[in-house]
Design a protein around this motif. Structure first.
Motif, PDB file in Angstrom:
ATOM      1  N   GLN A 229      24.299  -8.669  25.274  1.00 55.27           N
ATOM      2  CA  GLN A 229      23.044  -8.269  25.909  1.00 55.27           C
ATOM      3  C   GLN A 229      23.233  -7.156  26.935  1.00 55.27           C
ATOM      4  O   GLN A 229      22.263  -6.669  27.510  1.00 55.27           O
ATOM      5  CB  GLN A 229      22.360  -9.479  26.531  1.00 55.27           C
ATOM      6  CG  GLN A 229      21.922 -10.459  25.460  1.00 55.27           C
ATOM      7  CD  GLN A 229      21.080 -11.594  25.986  1.00 55.27           C
ATOM      8  OE1 GLN A 229      20.862 -11.728  27.181  1.00 55.27           O
ATOM      9  NE2 GLN A 229      20.584 -12.429  25.087  1.00 55.27           N
TER      10      GLN A 229
ATOM     11  N   PRO B 222      24.323  -3.264  27.999  1.00 55.66           N
ATOM     12  CA  PRO B 222      24.432  -1.934  27.390  1.00 55.66           C
ATOM     13  C   PRO B 222      25.790  -1.296  27.682  1.00 55.66           C
ATOM     14  O   PRO B 222      26.383  -1.524  28.736  1.00 55.66           O
ATOM     15  CB  PRO B 222      23.304  -1.145  28.053  1.00 55.66           C
ATOM     16  CG  PRO B 222      22.977  -1.875  29.304  1.00 55.66           C
ATOM     17  CD  PRO B 222      23.446  -3.285  29.152  1.00 55.66           C
TER      18      PRO B 222
ATOM     19  N   THR C 292      23.285  -1.205  23.065  1.00 55.40           N
ATOM     20  CA  THR C 292      23.210  -2.634  23.385  1.00 55.40           C
ATOM     21  C   THR C 292      23.374  -3.404  22.082  1.00 55.40           C
ATOM     22  O   THR C 292      22.503  -3.324  21.201  1.00 55.40           O
ATOM     23  CB  THR C 292      21.861  -2.983  24.049  1.00 55.40           C
ATOM     24  OG1 THR C 292      21.685  -2.137  25.186  1.00 55.40           O
ATOM     25  CG2 THR C 292      21.821  -4.443  24.482  1.00 55.40           C
TER      26      THR C 292
ATOM     27  N   TRP D 203      22.953  -6.470  21.062  1.00 57.44           N
ATOM     28  CA  TRP D 203      21.860  -7.351  20.647  1.00 57.44           C
ATOM     29  C   TRP D 203      20.694  -6.536  20.095  1.00 57.44           C
ATOM     30  O   TRP D 203      20.114  -6.877  19.071  1.00 57.44           O
ATOM     31  CB  TRP D 203      21.391  -8.213  21.818  1.00 57.44           C
ATOM     32  CG  TRP D 203      20.231  -9.072  21.449  1.00 57.44           C
ATOM     33  CD1 TRP D 203      18.915  -8.862  21.741  1.00 57.44           C
ATOM     34  CD2 TRP D 203      20.273 -10.263  20.679  1.00 57.44           C
ATOM     35  NE1 TRP D 203      18.132  -9.849  21.215  1.00 57.44           N
ATOM     36  CE2 TRP D 203      18.947 -10.737  20.549  1.00 57.44           C
ATOM     37  CE3 TRP D 203      21.297 -10.998  20.085  1.00 57.44           C
ATOM     38  CZ2 TRP D 203      18.631 -11.888  19.858  1.00 57.44           C
ATOM     39  CZ3 TRP D 203      20.972 -12.149  19.403  1.00 57.44           C
ATOM     40  CH2 TRP D 203      19.657 -12.576  19.284  1.00 57.44           C
ATOM     41  N   TRP D 204      20.359  -5.440  20.763  1.00 60.44           N
ATOM     42  CA  TRP D 204      19.249  -4.600  20.326  1.00 60.44           C
ATOM     43  C   TRP D 204      19.551  -3.967  18.977  1.00 60.44           C
ATOM     44  O   TRP D 204      18.683  -3.905  18.117  1.00 60.44           O
ATOM     45  CB  TRP D 204      18.976  -3.544  21.383  1.00 60.44           C
ATOM     46  CG  TRP D 204      17.851  -2.639  21.014  1.00 60.44           C
ATOM     47  CD1 TRP D 204      17.951  -1.339  20.624  1.00 60.44           C
ATOM     48  CD2 TRP D 204      16.466  -2.962  20.979  1.00 60.44           C
ATOM     49  NE1 TRP D 204      16.717  -0.832  20.351  1.00 60.44           N
ATOM     50  CE2 TRP D 204      15.773  -1.813  20.561  1.00 60.44           C
ATOM     51  CE3 TRP D 204      15.735  -4.104  21.250  1.00 60.44           C
ATOM     52  CZ2 TRP D 204      14.395  -1.768  20.413  1.00 60.44           C
ATOM     53  CZ3 TRP D 204      14.366  -4.060  21.104  1.00 60.44           C
ATOM     54  CH2 TRP D 204      13.702  -2.912  20.689  1.00 60.44           C
ATOM     55  N   GLU D 205      20.757  -3.481  18.795  1.00 56.19           N
ATOM     56  CA  GLU D 205      21.127  -2.844  17.525  1.00 56.19           C
ATOM     57  C   GLU D 205      21.087  -3.864  16.390  1.00 56.19           C
ATOM     58  O   GLU D 205      20.685  -3.549  15.283  1.00 56.19           O
ATOM     59  CB  GLU D 205      22.514  -2.205  17.615  1.00 56.19           C
ATOM     60  CG  GLU D 205      22.574  -1.028  18.567  1.00 56.19           C
ATOM     61  CD  GLU D 205      21.576   0.065  18.242  1.00 56.19           C
ATOM     62  OE1 GLU D 205      21.450   0.437  17.057  1.00 56.19           O
ATOM     63  OE2 GLU D 205      20.913   0.568  19.158  1.00 56.19           O
TER      64      GLU D 205
ATOM     65  N   ALA E 288      19.134  -6.455  16.325  1.00 60.68           N
ATOM     66  CA  ALA E 288      17.728  -6.785  16.110  1.00 60.68           C
ATOM     67  C   ALA E 288      17.005  -5.701  15.319  1.00 60.68           C
ATOM     68  O   ALA E 288      16.038  -5.993  14.627  1.00 60.68           O
ATOM     69  CB  ALA E 288      17.039  -6.991  17.474  1.00 60.68           C
ATOM     70  N   LYS E 289      17.458  -4.458  15.399  1.00 59.57           N
ATOM     71  CA  LYS E 289      16.828  -3.366  14.639  1.00 59.57           C
ATOM     72  C   LYS E 289      16.955  -3.571  13.135  1.00 59.57           C
ATOM     73  O   LYS E 289      16.092  -3.172  12.377  1.00 59.57           O
ATOM     74  CB  LYS E 289      17.462  -2.028  15.007  1.00 59.57           C
ATOM     75  CG  LYS E 289      17.018  -1.465  16.313  1.00 59.57           C
ATOM     76  CD  LYS E 289      17.690  -0.111  16.488  1.00 59.57           C
ATOM     77  CE  LYS E 289      17.359   0.536  17.780  1.00 59.57           C
ATOM     78  NZ  LYS E 289      18.026   1.838  17.905  1.00 59.57           N
TER      79      LYS E 289
END
Length: 130
Positions: free
Chosen positions: A96, A98, A121, A123-125, A127-128
């Motif tokens: 979580q 960056p 980040t 988690w963000w990548e 989630a994409k």
């Protein structure tokens, strides 16, 4: 015999030529398109060689840091490598948070500047891709 001011002018122009050539080599060696690719939290830093790089004469140096940190850390396994990728999975394990990565090139005794990623980040990548 050459007057002093002509000789000094010649030396100055020679110096400027060397500086311009070194600066253009410095810029043309910089790695291009430096970015993270992530699959199942396996985070690999990728890049492409600079415009002036030859396939066999360039080595790469990788550093990383967490967002907010001042100091960059060397990735020892990716210090002076020939490949155009580096596994930073262990270094980016807090999913979580960056991170940033950066790469520089050395070729024929000339060092490029650093090329840095955008903020990454894990988690963000992940989630994409969902």
């Amino acid at each position: 015999m050459m007057p002093k001011h002509c000789f000094l002018g010649f030396l100055f122009s020679l110096f400027l030529t060397a500086v311009v050539e070194t600066q253009s080599a410095y810029e043309s060696l910089k790695p291009q398109r430096v970015h993270f690719q992530s699959r199942n939290f396996h985070n690999i830093l990728h890049w492409q060689p600079g415009r002036a790089c030859t396939s066999n004469g360039s080595v790469y140096f990788v550093q990383y840091k967490m967002y907010g940190q001042r100091q960059w850390k060397n990735k020892e396994d990716c210090w002076g490598i020939l490949e155009c990728f580096c596994d930073l999975t262990n270094e980016t394990s807090d999913i979580q948070e960056p991170y940033y990565g950066r790469v520089r090139t050395t070729s024929a005794g000339i060092h490029s500047g650093w090329t840095m990623t955008q903020r990454f980040t894990p988690w963000w990548e992940r989630a994409k891709g969902i």
